[in-house]
Design a protein around this motif. Structure first.
Motif, PDB file in Angstrom:
ATOM      1  N   SER A 138      -9.314  -7.855  -4.350  1.00  0.00           N
ATOM      2  CA  SER A 138     -10.661  -7.316  -4.138  1.00  0.00           C
ATOM      3  C   SER A 138     -10.766  -6.467  -2.868  1.00  0.00           C
ATOM      4  O   SER A 138     -11.447  -5.450  -2.867  1.00  0.00           O
ATOM      5  CB  SER A 138     -11.697  -8.440  -4.115  1.00  0.00           C
ATOM      6  N   GLU A 139     -10.095  -6.851  -1.790  1.00  0.00           N
ATOM      7  CA  GLU A 139     -10.209  -6.109  -0.529  1.00  0.00           C
ATOM      8  C   GLU A 139      -9.318  -4.871  -0.479  1.00  0.00           C
ATOM      9  O   GLU A 139      -9.688  -3.872   0.128  1.00  0.00           O
ATOM     10  CB  GLU A 139      -9.866  -7.013   0.659  1.00  0.00           C
ATOM     11  N   TYR A 140      -8.146  -4.934  -1.067  1.00  0.00           N
ATOM     12  CA  TYR A 140      -7.182  -3.837  -0.946  1.00  0.00           C
ATOM     13  C   TYR A 140      -6.866  -3.144  -2.266  1.00  0.00           C
ATOM     14  O   TYR A 140      -6.169  -2.131  -2.274  1.00  0.00           O
ATOM     15  CB  TYR A 140      -5.868  -4.357  -0.336  1.00  0.00           C
ATOM     16  N   GLY A 141      -7.320  -3.703  -3.364  1.00  0.00           N
ATOM     17  CA  GLY A 141      -7.022  -3.120  -4.664  1.00  0.00           C
ATOM     18  C   GLY A 141      -5.551  -3.241  -5.040  1.00  0.00           C
ATOM     19  O   GLY A 141      -5.036  -2.469  -5.838  1.00  0.00           O
ATOM     20  N   ILE A 142      -4.891  -4.232  -4.470  1.00  0.00           N
ATOM     21  CA  ILE A 142      -3.474  -4.464  -4.745  1.00  0.00           C
ATOM     22  C   ILE A 142      -3.363  -5.636  -5.715  1.00  0.00           C
ATOM     23  O   ILE A 142      -3.980  -6.673  -5.516  1.00  0.00           O
ATOM     24  CB  ILE A 142      -2.706  -4.790  -3.444  1.00  0.00           C
ATOM     25  N   SER A 143      -2.546  -5.466  -6.739  1.00  0.00           N
ATOM     26  CA  SER A 143      -2.315  -6.542  -7.680  1.00  0.00           C
ATOM     27  C   SER A 143      -1.580  -7.675  -6.972  1.00  0.00           C
ATOM     28  O   SER A 143      -0.572  -7.445  -6.297  1.00  0.00           O
ATOM     29  CB  SER A 143      -1.481  -6.029  -8.860  1.00  0.00           C
ATOM     30  N   ALA A 144      -2.103  -8.887  -7.099  1.00  0.00           N
ATOM     31  CA  ALA A 144      -1.497 -10.045  -6.436  1.00  0.00           C
ATOM     32  C   ALA A 144      -1.644 -11.272  -7.318  1.00  0.00           C
ATOM     33  O   ALA A 144      -2.627 -11.409  -8.045  1.00  0.00           O
ATOM     34  CB  ALA A 144      -2.152 -10.282  -5.088  1.00  0.00           C
ATOM     35  N   GLN A 165       0.837  -1.204   0.000  1.00  0.00           N
ATOM     36  CA  GLN A 165       0.000   0.000   0.000  1.00  0.00           C
ATOM     37  C   GLN A 165       0.872   1.255   0.000  1.00  0.00           C
ATOM     38  O   GLN A 165       0.554   2.234  -0.662  1.00  0.00           O
ATOM     39  CB  GLN A 165      -0.933   0.010   1.213  1.00  0.00           C
ATOM     40  N   ASP A 166       1.958   1.224   0.741  1.00  0.00           N
ATOM     41  CA  ASP A 166       2.857   2.382   0.823  1.00  0.00           C
ATOM     42  C   ASP A 166       3.688   2.582  -0.435  1.00  0.00           C
ATOM     43  O   ASP A 166       4.081   3.706  -0.749  1.00  0.00           O
ATOM     44  CB  ASP A 166       3.805   2.245   2.021  1.00  0.00           C
ATOM     45  N   THR A 167       3.974   1.499  -1.144  1.00  0.00           N
ATOM     46  CA  THR A 167       4.891   1.585  -2.284  1.00  0.00           C
ATOM     47  C   THR A 167       4.228   1.389  -3.643  1.00  0.00           C
ATOM     48  O   THR A 167       4.880   1.572  -4.669  1.00  0.00           O
ATOM     49  CB  THR A 167       6.009   0.531  -2.148  1.00  0.00           C
ATOM     50  N   GLY A 168       2.958   0.974  -3.641  1.00  0.00           N
ATOM     51  CA  GLY A 168       2.289   0.690  -4.910  1.00  0.00           C
ATOM     52  C   GLY A 168       2.790  -0.590  -5.551  1.00  0.00           C
ATOM     53  O   GLY A 168       2.725  -0.760  -6.762  1.00  0.00           O
ATOM     54  N   GLY A 169       3.266  -1.518  -4.728  1.00  0.00           N
ATOM     55  CA  GLY A 169       3.853  -2.746  -5.233  1.00  0.00           C
ATOM     56  C   GLY A 169       2.850  -3.844  -5.539  1.00  0.00           C
ATOM     57  O   GLY A 169       1.685  -3.774  -5.153  1.00  0.00           O
ATOM     58  N   LYS A 170       3.322  -4.849  -6.233  1.00  0.00           N
ATOM     59  CA  LYS A 170       2.556  -6.054  -6.552  1.00  0.00           C
ATOM     60  C   LYS A 170       3.001  -7.159  -5.605  1.00  0.00           C
ATOM     61  O   LYS A 170       4.186  -7.271  -5.290  1.00  0.00           O
ATOM     62  CB  LYS A 170       2.800  -6.489  -7.999  1.00  0.00           C
TER      63      LYS A 170
END
Length: 148
Positions: free
Chosen positions: A79-85, A26-31
């Motif tokens: 889905s919960e955090y909007g982070i690519s995983a 979340q802090d870095t915009g990472g995958k």
């Protein structure tokens, strides 16, 4: 940190590891790459050793469950955090496989769990995390795991 690998050994530890990795992403915009390393593929004829069929059946079932689990976690993170995983189940030796995955996916940070073991235990077992730290050329975040 654009690519963060979460090394999952046991599903019961995944929540703690994912929580730490999500904060960093979340802090870095990472995958996030959720990785579980497993034994050789039992469906591969060349990987088989002599032994009863039920061992191969059990190993195949365990591998399928692991793949389902890491894929579900990747979908949940997205889905919960909007982070690519993305979830990966890879066969091989843990330290070597993680090192190869780090190189293949240009990983910037590895997040792995750590449990305190007693002195006697450490005398008679290989130290996989030390091997991994020695092999990696990137940071390794060792998350202290809570006893269940």
């Amino acid at each position: 940190m654009k690519n963060i690998l979460i090394a999952i050994s046991q599903p019961e530890d995944a929540k703690q590891l994912i929580s730490q990795a999500v904060k960093i992403a979340q802090d870095t915009g990472g995958k996030l790459w959720i990785v579980h390393v497993t034994e050789a593929n039992p469906d591969d004829f060349l990987a088989r050793e002599a032994g009863p069929q039920y061992i191969y059946d059990k190993r195949a079932e365990t591998r399928k469950k692991a793949k389902t689990y890491v894929d579900e976690q990747a979908i949940k993170i997205n889905s919960e955090y909007g982070i690519s995983a993305e979830g990966l189940v890879i066969q091989g030796a843990v330290a070597k496989t993680i090192k190869e995955t780090v190189e293949k996916y240009n990983i910037d940070l590895v997040v792995a769990g750590h449990r305190k073991k007693d002195f006697l235990y450490s005398l008679f077992t290989a130290n996989r995390k030390k091997d991994l730290v020695d092999e990696l050329k990137i940071p390794l975040l060792a998350v202290p795991l809570q006893v269940h």
